[in-house]
Design an enzyme around this catalytic site. Structure first.
Site, mmCIF file in Angstrom:
data_model
loop_
_atom_site.group_PDB
_atom_site.id
_atom_site.type_symbol
_atom_site.label_atom_id
_atom_site.label_comp_id
_atom_site.label_asym_id
_atom_site.label_seq_id
_atom_site.Cartn_x
_atom_site.Cartn_y
_atom_site.Cartn_z
ATOM 1 C CG HIS A 307 -16.494 -10.217 -12.615
ATOM 2 N ND1 HIS A 307 -16.336 -11.291 -13.459
ATOM 3 C CD2 HIS A 307 -17.021 -9.215 -13.345
ATOM 4 C CE1 HIS A 307 -16.745 -10.935 -14.660
ATOM 5 N NE2 HIS A 307 -17.165 -9.680 -14.632
ATOM 6 C CG ASP A 364 -20.947 -2.276 -13.563
ATOM 7 O OD1 ASP A 364 -20.923 -1.592 -14.598
ATOM 8 O OD2 ASP A 364 -21.402 -3.435 -13.516
HETATM 9 N N1 ACO Z 1 -21.028 -7.950 -1.599
HETATM 10 C C1 ACO Z 1 -21.029 -8.837 -0.588
HETATM 11 N N2 ACO Z 1 -20.851 -10.169 -0.743
HETATM 12 C C2 ACO Z 1 -20.666 -10.612 -1.988
HETATM 13 C C3 ACO Z 1 -20.647 -9.759 -3.095
HETATM 14 C C4 ACO Z 1 -20.823 -8.377 -2.871
HETATM 15 N N3 ACO Z 1 -20.821 -7.514 -3.870
HETATM 16 N N4 ACO Z 1 -20.453 -10.486 -4.219
HETATM 17 C C5 ACO Z 1 -20.352 -11.764 -3.836
HETATM 18 N N5 ACO Z 1 -20.483 -11.846 -2.482
HETATM 19 C C6 ACO Z 1 -20.368 -13.058 -1.662
HETATM 20 C C7 ACO Z 1 -21.637 -13.890 -1.727
HETATM 21 O O1 ACO Z 1 -22.549 -13.523 -0.718
HETATM 22 C C8 ACO Z 1 -21.078 -15.282 -1.543
HETATM 23 O O2 ACO Z 1 -20.772 -15.445 -0.184
HETATM 24 P P1 ACO Z 1 -20.970 -16.906 0.509
HETATM 25 O O3 ACO Z 1 -19.941 -17.786 -0.161
HETATM 26 O O4 ACO Z 1 -20.721 -16.682 1.946
HETATM 27 O O5 ACO Z 1 -22.380 -17.334 0.209
HETATM 28 C C9 ACO Z 1 -19.737 -15.229 -2.289
HETATM 29 O O6 ACO Z 1 -19.345 -13.851 -2.251
HETATM 30 C C10 ACO Z 1 -19.812 -15.684 -3.745
HETATM 31 O O7 ACO Z 1 -20.863 -14.953 -4.369
HETATM 32 P P2 ACO Z 1 -21.736 -15.534 -5.557
HETATM 33 O O8 ACO Z 1 -23.013 -14.778 -5.622
HETATM 34 O O9 ACO Z 1 -21.814 -17.023 -5.467
HETATM 35 O O10 ACO Z 1 -20.796 -15.200 -6.761
HETATM 36 P P3 ACO Z 1 -21.241 -15.080 -8.250
HETATM 37 O O11 ACO Z 1 -20.071 -15.395 -9.052
HETATM 38 O O12 ACO Z 1 -22.473 -15.890 -8.514
HETATM 39 O O13 ACO Z 1 -21.684 -13.547 -8.380
HETATM 40 C C11 ACO Z 1 -21.756 -11.267 -8.843
HETATM 41 C C12 ACO Z 1 -20.985 -12.582 -9.044
HETATM 42 C C13 ACO Z 1 -23.217 -11.464 -9.247
HETATM 43 C C14 ACO Z 1 -21.155 -10.223 -9.741
HETATM 44 C C15 ACO Z 1 -21.651 -10.851 -7.342
HETATM 45 O O14 ACO Z 1 -20.305 -10.658 -6.973
HETATM 46 C C16 ACO Z 1 -22.467 -9.589 -7.031
HETATM 47 O O15 ACO Z 1 -23.667 -9.681 -6.782
HETATM 48 N N6 ACO Z 1 -21.815 -8.377 -7.063
HETATM 49 C C17 ACO Z 1 -22.536 -7.142 -6.848
HETATM 50 C C18 ACO Z 1 -23.241 -6.707 -8.130
HETATM 51 C C19 ACO Z 1 -22.292 -6.213 -9.163
HETATM 52 O O16 ACO Z 1 -21.416 -5.384 -8.899
HETATM 53 N N7 ACO Z 1 -22.500 -6.682 -10.402
HETATM 54 C C20 ACO Z 1 -21.691 -6.263 -11.552
HETATM 55 C C21 ACO Z 1 -20.768 -7.364 -11.959
HETATM 56 S S1 ACO Z 1 -19.762 -6.859 -13.304
HETATM 57 C C22 ACO Z 1 -20.785 -6.992 -14.631
HETATM 58 O O17 ACO Z 1 -21.633 -7.813 -14.731
HETATM 59 C C23 ACO Z 1 -20.650 -6.024 -15.668
#
Ligand code: ACO
Length: 430
Positions: A307, A364
């Protein structure tokens, strides 16, 4: 002493005021930055940018705190109803008995759709994604109820518009489901409350009323409450951005539906269950999926984890997990996907990759399992999220409209394209 921030550019110091929120969150007010320095800030994904001040929802992602209008989410989920929560978010206070009755009565009065609107459903492919239709229908309400679109609407008119929108979106969502099945629409009933009426429109057939179970109503009530607002998330920011151009409420929430649809935001609940089904097909091999998510060469993500704001267990996910167990127990459901989800969560919480990045289950992760148990198909999950988020979108639109600080939302950019060059005529091009 008044706190100030200083920025030093080319040896010159510029001072900027610091704004503190009621929970002592701090922001550097850089609204004068460009006029003073000609510089702008660059903040991809707005991760460090406050776009407004707001009095609706407080969340502390480090501590896992979420409060609507100051009231902890845990208490609201335990004690309140979705309609009361909607009132709290939109009007700022818990309603009196009379206020709540009036608000709920507006829901009943405005549940039906204009008969011409029904034609829309026929024109949309039954196999098309429900969110496409929801967004179109939400925006189209502006054409059917223009009397509510005054620029200077009173408090009372906004309350009516909110009740009408919340009520109609529920009817639209149930009809979208019926459309996907090519089944006749089941009209709303005056004697049913918000959630029972929704279940009735979703699952009754012309000669056969759906049996409304209190356990199901209560599980859905909790889910909708937990989704009702989450401050400046992607879809709410979309609503605010569109609304900042003084676009009407229907157009603004329609943009919110589109933003919510994406798999990184509200579309994740659908993707989570699809991912769990895939793991199930792979005989529960969670490690394969964990490794895929950790692979720096790929861009696969474990859906339902991570998140932007929570760097701790999402308090909503904790409540939903408990509710999932309670619902499954009461309905005698055994779903192998729940076992897979629990194992996946356990493995993730112990895995260094996820621990270092503070990736916990989000709202979610478990919600889809409840929807599935109720009989709602996966492509309708984001629609359920949209019904739940509607009060938050309305509350933010209303707050923004009444805030004298609101300006047209219009970020800047740093241009990285070619510098000036000549136009080459077709004959001269290689
Ligand atoms: N699985 C694996 N790796 C992940 C995940 C995940 N679900 N989420 C983040 N990471 C990793 C990224 O690859 C990144 O790694 P790095 O530093 O080595 O490059 C690091 O964690 C940070 O991720 P970001 O994408 O920079 O974090 P951001 O804050 O932009 O993204 C997000 C948040 C979009 C929710 C992300 O965690 C994600 O894609 N999760 C999966 C989708 C999801 O469940 N979305 C619902 C969110 S809740 C809502 O909106 C209602």
């Amino acid at each position: 002493m008044e706190e100030k921030a200083q920025i030093i550019l080319n040896g010159k110091t510029y001072e900027f005021p610091v704004v503190a929120g009621t929970e002592n969150e701090k922001a550097i007010d850089i609204s004068q930055l460009r006029s003073k320095t000609s510089y702008i800030t660059l903040d991809s994904g707005f991760a460090n940018t406050g776009a407004c001040t707001s009095a609706i929802t407080f969340l502390d992602g480090e501590k896992g705190i979420l409060r609507y209008r100051g009231i902890p989410i845990e208490k609201i989920a335990e004690k309140s109803t979705f309609v009361e929560t909607a009132y709290l978010l939109i009007q700022g206070e818990l309603p009196t008995k009379v206020q709540l009755e009036k608000f709920a009565h507006s829901f009943t009065r405005h549940a039906a759709l204009h008969k011409d609107m029904l034609k829309f459903f026929d024109g949309y492919p039954a196999a098309g994604h429900p969110m496409g239709l929801l967004s179109a229908m939400a925006c189209s309400l502006s054409g059917y109820y223009p009397e509510l679109l005054k620029a200077d609407s009173s408090e009372e008119e906004i309350e009516l518009m909110a009740a009408q929108l919340l009520s109609k979106v529920r009817t639209i969502s149930a009809y979208i489901y019926k459309r996907t099945l090519n089944q006749p629409f089941i009209p709303p009933r005056d004697d049913l409350k918000y959630i029972p009426n929704f279940l009735h429109m979703m699952f009754s057939a012309p000669q056969k009323d759906y049996k409304i179970e209190e356990t199901v109503v209560s599980a859905l009530q909790t889910l909708l409450i937990l989704h009702a607002d989450h401050e400046q998330n992607c879809s709410t920011s979309a609503v605010r951005l569109v609304g900042s151009s003084r676009a009407n409420l229907y157009a603004s929430v329609s943009a919110g539906v589109c933003a919510l649809w994406g798999p990184l935001h509200g579309g994740a609940n659908q993707e989570v269950v699809e991912m769990l089904e895939e793991i199930h097909k792979e005989k529960g091999n969670i490690h394969k999926f964990i490794e895929m998510a950790k692979d720096p060469k790929g861009n696969y993500r474990l859906m339902g984890f991570g998140h932007r704001v929570y760097k701790n267990y999402d308090p909503r996910a904790r409540i939903i997990k408990e509710r999932t167990y309670a619902l499954f127990d009461k309905l005698g459901i055994h779903d192998p996907l729940l076992e897979i989800a629990v194992k996946l969560e356990e493995a993730v919480l112990k895995d260094d990759y996820f621990v270092q990045r503070k990736l916990y289950p989000n709202v979610d992760f478990y919600s889809g399992l409840i929807y599935k148990a109720i009989g709602i198909p996966t492509n309708m999950f984001p629609v359920m999220f949209a019904i739940g988020r509607m009060p938050g979108w309305i509350a933010h639109w209303k707050e923004m409209k009444g805030d004298p600080q609101t300006r047209l939302g219009r970020p800047r950019q740093i241009y990285m394209g070619p510098t000036q060059r000549s136009y080459i005529s077709m004959e001269e091009r290689p």
